[in-house]
Write an enzyme that holds these catalytic residues in place. Sequence first.
Site, PDB file in Angstrom:
ATOM      1  N   ASP A 182       0.510  -7.727   2.672  1.00 20.38           N
ATOM      2  CA  ASP A 182       1.108  -6.400   2.832  1.00 20.38           C
ATOM      3  C   ASP A 182       0.187  -5.417   2.114  1.00 20.38           C
ATOM      4  OD1 ASP A 182       2.549  -3.992   2.429  1.00 20.38           O
ATOM      5  OD2 ASP A 182       4.392  -5.064   2.882  1.00 20.38           O
ATOM      6  N   HIS A 183      -0.522  -4.596   2.883  1.00 20.00           N
ATOM      7  CA  HIS A 183      -1.575  -3.782   2.258  1.00 20.00           C
ATOM      8  C   HIS A 183      -1.008  -2.730   1.295  1.00 20.00           C
ATOM      9  CE1 HIS A 183      -0.892  -0.684   5.409  1.00 20.00           C
ATOM     10  NE2 HIS A 183      -1.378   0.142   4.493  1.00 20.00           N
ATOM     11  N   HIS A 245       6.523  -2.851   4.323  1.00 21.28           N
ATOM     12  CA  HIS A 245       6.068  -1.910   3.289  1.00 21.28           C
ATOM     13  C   HIS A 245       7.235  -1.329   2.490  1.00 21.28           C
ATOM     14  CE1 HIS A 245       2.403  -2.488   5.331  1.00 21.28           C
ATOM     15  NE2 HIS A 245       2.509  -1.536   6.224  1.00 21.28           N
TER      16      HIS A 245
END
Length: 423
Positions: A182-183, A245
């Site tokens: 998950d960036h 996110h």
Amino acid sequence: MTPSKPAILIILGSAGDLTHRKLLPALYNLFLDQRLPEKLAILALDRKSMKEEQFHNSLLEGVNEFSRRGKVEEARWDHFARLIKYKALDFTEANSYSQMAEFIKTQEEIWNEPADHIFYLAVAPTFIEPILNHLAETRLLSDHGRNRIVIEKPFGRDLKSAIHLNETLSRVADESQIFRIDHFLGKETVQNILALRFANSLFEPLWNRTYIDHIQITVAEQIGIEQRGAYYDHAGALRDMLENHLFQLLGMVAMEPPTSFDQDEIRNKKVDVLHAIRSIPRDQVAEVAVRGQYSDYRHELDVHPQSGTETFAALKLFVDNWRWQGVPFYLRTGKRMAQRMAEISIQFKSVPHRSFPPSTTDTCLPNLLRIRIQPDEEITLQFQAKEPGTSFELKPVQMKFSYKDSFFKTESGSLRNSFARYF
Ligand code: BG6
């Protein structure tokens, strides 16, 4: 620290938006920061047939546009680009995987050393399972110490398919080899939530149902779906942003203090929050959830002309545990919004008793702690102050911490604490 072991990074789906906007700019910045192994080869794979030079040019455009350091320095880019080979391959064919194995073997022979192999699956969800099966059949995942898989969201389409995907992953690889990415967790401001909460004694005593009225988590984007209609129209805002996110942000804001800074410990504390989220009965969804679609969405490339896919989603959630009982969490995200802004806003309860006459407190607002994730990286705390003058009037004011002012950029573009300048 520069990793010392040689590595081969194999990007499956390298002509897509993810590689263009996120992955390559991130790798290039790691290269400038000397955080990549000295012996590194990147094998970029996709179905599209194109010349390596053409591929490098498209990567360069992406890095120039999306790197946090702005435009590249030509000599450094050339050096970096030499690490990247492009190959057109069909991921559904078994033969493609023997070609990957061949590339790895040849590269290791050149280095005369075994390398770590990282398979980065930047592909549409439908390809994930066949790719995993092929990788396993070709024994490209059999070395638990050296072979890794990085997998992107959405993780399945619903609970059933997510469980199925997890089962496939555990059949082909050991848990230690699997990285579900998950960036948002790479953002400084997101990592800083842990520092704010657990490295300061000031906030934690107030961080509960007694003092907090509600929490809002907002990620608004100005961009639309760009060229990603084929993927997005099957995903929508809920699967593209909210369940990953925004839930990560929720986990970090609502978790209990970890006993150590250990990845499993932090993950487990976040999972406790997810387990405590009150489930929403089907017939009550409309009371707590909103879906929306931006007006030109149905004219976007690869989007169905009657598509019902949401580009905006909002949810009201409750976390049923001791700390958060009765505190609503509002999560919302959307594309083509008026402004780009990601923020967690923690609103405290009003004072229990107003000592001042009502006329002086007309403009009073509750205390608000705002964690701004982007575009301005900052934290502000709103509280009341007496307005200067002979009459006694209260006005909300703000105390601000800004990354830009508190940390300065070195020549290499990395951030340093301004405080350190004085020592
Ligand atoms: C991605 C989504 O995970 O995150 C995109 O697939 C979205 O739709 C992007 O635009 C937002 O990330 P950032 O870091 O640009 O805010």
